[in-house]
Design a protein around this motif. Structure first.
Motif, PDB file in Angstrom:
ATOM      1  N   HIS A 284       0.836  -1.203   0.000  1.00  0.00           N
ATOM      2  CA  HIS A 284       0.000   0.000   0.000  1.00  0.00           C
ATOM      3  C   HIS A 284       0.872   1.255   0.000  1.00  0.00           C
ATOM      4  N   GLY A 285       0.435   2.255  -0.788  1.00  0.00           N
ATOM      5  CA  GLY A 285       1.078   3.555  -0.748  1.00  0.00           C
ATOM      6  C   GLY A 285       1.579   4.026  -2.092  1.00  0.00           C
ATOM      7  N   SER A 286       2.358   5.089  -2.059  1.00  0.00           N
ATOM      8  CA  SER A 286       2.854   5.720  -3.282  1.00  0.00           C
ATOM      9  C   SER A 286       3.770   4.793  -4.062  1.00  0.00           C
TER      10      SER A 286
ATOM     11  N   ASP B 227      -1.559   5.176  -6.669  1.00  0.00           N
ATOM     12  CA  ASP B 227      -1.186   4.609  -5.375  1.00  0.00           C
ATOM     13  C   ASP B 227      -1.499   3.114  -5.346  1.00  0.00           C
TER      14      ASP B 227
ATOM     15  N   CYS C 108      -2.638  -0.364  -3.791  1.00  0.00           N
ATOM     16  CA  CYS C 108      -3.580  -0.825  -2.756  1.00  0.00           C
ATOM     17  C   CYS C 108      -3.896  -2.281  -3.011  1.00  0.00           C
TER      18      CYS C 108
ATOM     19  N   GLY D 197       4.772   5.382   3.443  1.00  0.00           N
ATOM     20  CA  GLY D 197       4.197   6.636   3.906  1.00  0.00           C
ATOM     21  C   GLY D 197       4.829   7.309   5.093  1.00  0.00           C
TER      22      GLY D 197
ATOM     23  N   LYS E 215       3.549  10.768   5.356  1.00  0.00           N
ATOM     24  CA  LYS E 215       2.103  10.939   5.449  1.00  0.00           C
ATOM     25  C   LYS E 215       1.685  11.280   6.880  1.00  0.00           C
TER      26      LYS E 215
ATOM     27  N   TYR F 107      -3.443   9.104   8.282  1.00  0.00           N
ATOM     28  CA  TYR F 107      -3.148   8.133   7.227  1.00  0.00           C
ATOM     29  C   TYR F 107      -2.616   6.841   7.838  1.00  0.00           C
TER      30      TYR F 107
ATOM     31  N   HIS G   2      -5.099  10.152  -0.714  1.00  0.00           N
ATOM     32  CA  HIS G   2      -4.483   9.177  -1.614  1.00  0.00           C
ATOM     33  C   HIS G   2      -4.677   9.595  -3.065  1.00  0.00           C
ATOM     34  N   ARG G   3      -3.895   9.007  -3.950  1.00  0.00           N
ATOM     35  CA  ARG G   3      -4.168   9.094  -5.371  1.00  0.00           C
ATOM     36  C   ARG G   3      -5.016   7.883  -5.767  1.00  0.00           C
TER      37      ARG G   3
ATOM     38  N   TYR H 209      -6.276   4.453  -6.578  1.00  0.00           N
ATOM     39  CA  TYR H 209      -5.717   3.166  -6.187  1.00  0.00           C
ATOM     40  C   TYR H 209      -5.643   2.193  -7.359  1.00  0.00           C
TER      41      TYR H 209
ATOM     42  N   TYR I  13      -4.258  14.706  -5.170  1.00  0.00           N
ATOM     43  CA  TYR I  13      -4.646  13.740  -4.152  1.00  0.00           C
ATOM     44  C   TYR I  13      -6.161  13.767  -3.968  1.00  0.00           C
TER      45      TYR I  13
END
Length: 406
Positions: free
Chosen positions: A167-169, A230, A232, A252, A255, A259, A296-297, A299, A318
């Motif tokens: 999960h994440g960028s 992102d 997920c 993150g 973040k 988050y 988030h961006r 997923y 975002y």
């Protein structure tokens, strides 16, 4: 099947505590030197000591990142820093550079070493090589599919662990091995100072028509040819477990606390629910609803299912549906008075949702707001100010108050 570790980012001491309180088995963080988040609230030695104490008292582990690609001058004081981390009893260090790995083996041979994703390990042969150099865990490159991960797991000895981001960028370069930031801004992403030029908005200019800028793709919204979505994978916990991944990692460190808390809580519930009864396991929509609230961006599932060309998209914006507005510091059952530490401005009468580690979220109304002097107030506008509210719903210390932007 062995339940995988849930590994969470800890950008500062508060986030470390949030991650552990909301269900993380381990956290990773940056210390005072040589980590790839130079602009995060990295831990001082005293904060690291406090964070380690907090984690270890609760049976959790702490990993410290030393994952830069160091130039000569970065190596000054490396031995002393490694000894300090070992003396503080950190559980492992994340390293990407062979020189730092060699120094760690020579200086603190008992300190556990994890290979950072920055080393771009994408095959089982390389993983075997690093394991023979004393690396306990391989953090796999984000660019691998589940099929490739399974093969790597099957070719490695059992005592060599594998860790993967879930999960994440994401990064347009190979797990951060990028020189664009250095070229454009003088900030070296491989030494912790990435300016994220992949998030910039770019246009095309023809040399004989200066100052005439054209979108690379004709679209009234512009174009973001380097932006990534992102990652997920919460809907695919069974596949991740069956692939033999030992640690599921959340990105993150930059973040927010909200988050960290909300993402950790959702993955914790999904993992635990699966292991309660794998054969009857069903994904619950509420977990994705929780993830949709945090900033988030768009997923997607990254490279896990063989979709390497679906990473870029048309916006760098975002999606921010909820903000953290406060953290409960105390609740007096006899009076129904809750003491709140402010995180974002709120007003008398606002409806907020209570986020806590175990239970589903529920809504309360901010009533009878007063400042520390006991004076009635209409809002809480100042950063981290302390105020009280009256509520018949029993709140708990460290409950998080979040508010919809709508």
């Amino acid at each position: 099947m062995k339940k995988p570790e849930l590994l969470a980012p800890a950008g500062n001491l508060e986030k470390l505590k949030m991650a552990i309180n909301f269900g993380a088995d381990a956290v990773y963080l940056g210390g005072s030197k040589l980590n790839l988040r130079a602009f995060a609230d990295n831990f001082t030695d005293e904060e690291l000591k406090e964070g380690l104490k907090y984690a270890h008292e609760r049976g959790k582990r702490v990993f410290v990142t030393i994952n830069v690609f160091p130039h000569n001058d970065d190596l000054m004081g490396l031995e002393e820093y490694l000894k300090k981390l070992y003396d503080l009893k950190v559980d492992a260090v994340l390293v990407s550079d062979p020189g730092i790995i060699m120094t760690a083996r020579e200086t603190v041979p008992e300190l556990e070493i994890h290979l950072s994703t920055q080393a771009n390990n994408v095959n089982w042969k390389s993983a075997q090589f690093w394991h023979k150099q004393g690396v306990k865990r391989i953090v796999l490159a984000r660019e691998l599919s589940l099929i490739e991960i399974e093969e790597i797991r099957n070719k490695l000895p059992e005592d060599c662990e594998i860790e993967a981001f879930v999960h994440g960028s994401m990064c347009m370069a190979y797990s951060g091995r990028c020189v664009i930031s250095n070229y454009m801004t003088g900030r070296d992403s491989n030494r912790g100072q990435c300016a994220q030029p992949c998030r910039y908005k770019y246009y095309l200019m023809e040399e004989k028509r200066p100052n005439e800028y054209f979108p690379v793709i004709e679209d009234e919204r512009g174009t973001y040819i380097l932006n990534s979505k992102d990652l997920c994978m919460i809907e695919h916990i069974p596949e991740l477990v069956q692939a033999g991944i030992n640690s599921l990692k959340i990105e993150g460190r930059m973040k927010s606390s909200y988050y960290v808390a909300s993402i950790v809580k959702a993955y914790r519930q999904a993992i635990d629910t699966y292991f309660e009864n794998p054969k009857e396991y069903k994904f619950q929509k509420k977990w994705m609803d929780e993830l949709a609230k945090a900033s988030h961006r768009v997923y997607y599932t990254g490279f896990y299912f063989g979709d390497p060309n679906k990473q870029s998209y048309e916006s760098s914006a975002y999606i921010r549906n909820y903000d953290i507005v406060g953290v409960v510091r105390d609740y007096d059952k006899s009076t129904g008075i809750a003491t709140i530490e402010q995180r974002n401005k709120v007003f008398e009468g606002d409806k907020v949702e209570v986020l806590r580690p175990k239970d589903d979220g529920f809504e309360i109304c901010l009533k009878d707001m007063k400042n520390e002097k006991g004076e009635k107030i209409e809002s809480a506008p100042s950063a981290q100010m302390i105020y009280t509210i009256s509520t018949s719903v029993e709140l708990k210390k460290d409950d998080m108050l979040i508010k919809s932007k709508n």
